[in-house]
Write an enzyme that holds these catalytic residues in place. Structure first.
Site, PDB file in Angstrom:
ATOM      1  N   THR A   1      -8.316  -4.022  -0.385  1.00  0.00           N
ATOM      2  CA  THR A   1      -7.440  -4.617   0.004  1.00  0.00           C
ATOM      3  C   THR A   1      -7.611  -6.235   0.314  1.00  0.00           C
ATOM      4  O   THR A   1      -6.787  -7.112   0.243  1.00  0.00           O
ATOM      5  CB  THR A   1      -7.162  -4.161   1.622  1.00  0.00           C
ATOM      6  OG1 THR A   1      -7.092  -2.717   1.334  1.00  0.00           O
ATOM      7  CG2 THR A   1      -5.805  -4.616   2.117  1.00  0.00           C
TER       8      THR A   1
ATOM      9  N   ASP B   1       0.923  -1.261  -0.138  1.00  0.00           N
ATOM     10  CA  ASP B   1      -0.093  -0.130   0.113  1.00  0.00           C
ATOM     11  C   ASP B   1       0.837   1.355  -0.064  1.00  0.00           C
ATOM     12  O   ASP B   1       0.634   2.113  -0.952  1.00  0.00           O
ATOM     13  CB  ASP B   1      -0.735  -0.097   1.286  1.00  0.00           C
ATOM     14  CG  ASP B   1      -2.332  -0.028   1.156  1.00  0.00           C
ATOM     15  OD1 ASP B   1      -2.681   0.465  -0.272  1.00  0.00           O
ATOM     16  OD2 ASP B   1      -3.059  -0.484   1.953  1.00  0.00           O
TER      17      ASP B   1
END
Ligand code: AMP
Ligand code: MG
Length: 401
Positions: A171, A79
């Site tokens: 995610t 990320d």
């Protein structure tokens, strides 16, 4: 390098598009005289680079145990890493431009004592990707990494240019080898000017359930995995393979939504995660407008890409009233869809307002993205469901502002 750097362009995207050349009413943008050609090229390059980093981490995850999102996990590192590379690449491609970015991540946790090892892992990962893809680049120090993460601290708003980034959208999809996306857009005076989606696990052919399931994507599939969508306000949406040898290559296939299907033939999309979207309400709407096929559940803004190339006709999202939508979860996808002839609104049919900072205003119960005819049907169905109180939804925000 873990994945072949050049993938064939399949004829499947072309076929999906050729079947669907009919013009439908686009959502008109007030800022369509803008010229963001240079910025769009920079965005595509940045998304390709960040997608390469994410894909490298996915190869690691495929071989290791699955890891939940927590500090220090490969997901967290990817990320931040993706945000660093987008920030680095945009600033390098556009020297001299003021750089504002609304990014999902900030560096606060990385600056703590416990964050030290995570920061080192991010730095290693970013440098590994740079050494593979940008051979002339000077490698980054942990300080550079912190600065590049923090370049995403803009609050957006009504004026000026703001990049808007979700470094890894979906995610859960990323962790479980389903779909996920690197999403980068730009706001110009509060309106969307461009949007780019990198969808590393998305097939280049028409997507089906198996491609959205855990482990369903076979990265070796010779038909081509990994799609890039690029849209410029007023100039259409183009798609192409994501993993190409030349990161400057622009997606070259013009795509368009498919508004020619009757309700029995239409497939609608929604989140895989039931807590992100009320599956009961979407099933009720589907029944009300006469859809017969089950939903296609797919993670991330890849849904907007899938809709833009005509694999599906509807994306419904009904988050709980306690959830406040973030602009980075929609900016890039909305541009990709609108420029392909699709329509996006809140559940009451109002245009989305991206000019209010990092969050979207309350959506009256949800967000509808669809072909023009399906969009009209859904808004009418929702009004009826609300009136009849068949299902109670959209009572008003319960989050604190
Ligand atoms: P999707 O893959 O379509 O389910 O959407 C993924 C996005 O949903 C993530 O980027 C999150 O920001 C967002 N999200 C997280 N929690 C919620 C929630 N409770 N309701 C709606 N969206 C959420
Ligand atoms: Mg997201």
């Amino acid at each position: 390098m873990t994945r072949a750097s050049s993938k064939p362009t399949t004829t499947a995207i072309k076929t999906a598009v050729a079947n669907n050349e009919a013009e439908v009413g686009n959502q008109v943008s007030e800022s369509s005289s803008l010229d963001l050609t240079v910025e769009l090229a920079a965005a595509v390059k940045a998304v390709r680079l960040a997608s390469h980093l994410c894909d490298n981490v996915q190869w690691q995850l495929r071989n290791d145990e699955k890891v939940e999102k927590e500090d220090g996990s490969p997901v967290t590192v990817a990320d931040y890493g993706a945000q660093v590379l987008v920030s680095w690449s945009l600033q390098r491609s556009l020297p001299g431009q003021t750089f504002n970015m609304v990014g999902e991540e900030d560096s606060a946790d990385l600056r703590t004592e416990e964050g030290g090892p995570v920061l080192r892992r991010i730095t290693d990962l970013v440098n590994h990707t740079l050494s593979e893809c940008e051979k002339e680049a000077t490698l980054l120090t942990p300080e550079d990494v912190l600065e590049l993460v923090d370049a995403g601290r803009s609050d957006g708003g009504k004026t000026g240019r703001h990049w808007v980034l979700d470094p890894i959208d979906g995610t859960r999809g990323f962790i479980t080898m389903r779909q996920y996306a690197v999403c980068l857009g730009m706001l110009v005076d509060g309106e969307i000017g461009l949007g780019v989606l990198g969808c590393p696990n998305l097939p280049q052919w028409s997507v089906s359930d198996v491609d959205c399931n855990e482990g369903g994507c076979d990265p070796y599939d010779e038909r081509g995995i990994g799609c890039c969508f690029a849209a410029h306000v007023g100039r259409g949406t183009y798609a192409g393979p994501l993993f190409v040898a030349d990161k400057d290559e622009m997606p070259g296939i013009k795509v368009h939504v498919n508004d020619l299907l009757s309700p029995e033939e239409v497939r609608f999309m929604e989140s895989v995660e039931a807590k992100h979207s009320n599956h009961v309400l979407s099933a009720a709407v589907a029944m009300e407008i006469g859809l017969e096929l089950p939903s296609l559940r797919i993670d991330s803004q890849a849904k907007y890409g899938v809709l833009s190339r005509g694999d599906s006709s509807i994306f419904m999202r009904y988050p709980p009233d306690s959830y406040r939508e973030k602009i980075w979860d929609h900016v890039a996808g909305v541009m990709v869809l609108q420029e392909a002839g699709g329509v996006v609104s809140d559940a009451a049919g109002n245009k989305l307002d991206f000019s209010q900072g990092r969050h979207l205003p309350y959506l009256n119960g949800g967000l509808i993205a669809a072909t023009p005819s399906m969009h009209r049907l859904i808004i009418a169905a929702l009004a009826k469901i609300k009136e009849d109180k068949t299902i109670v939804y959209g009572e008003g925000p319960t989050y604190s502002t």
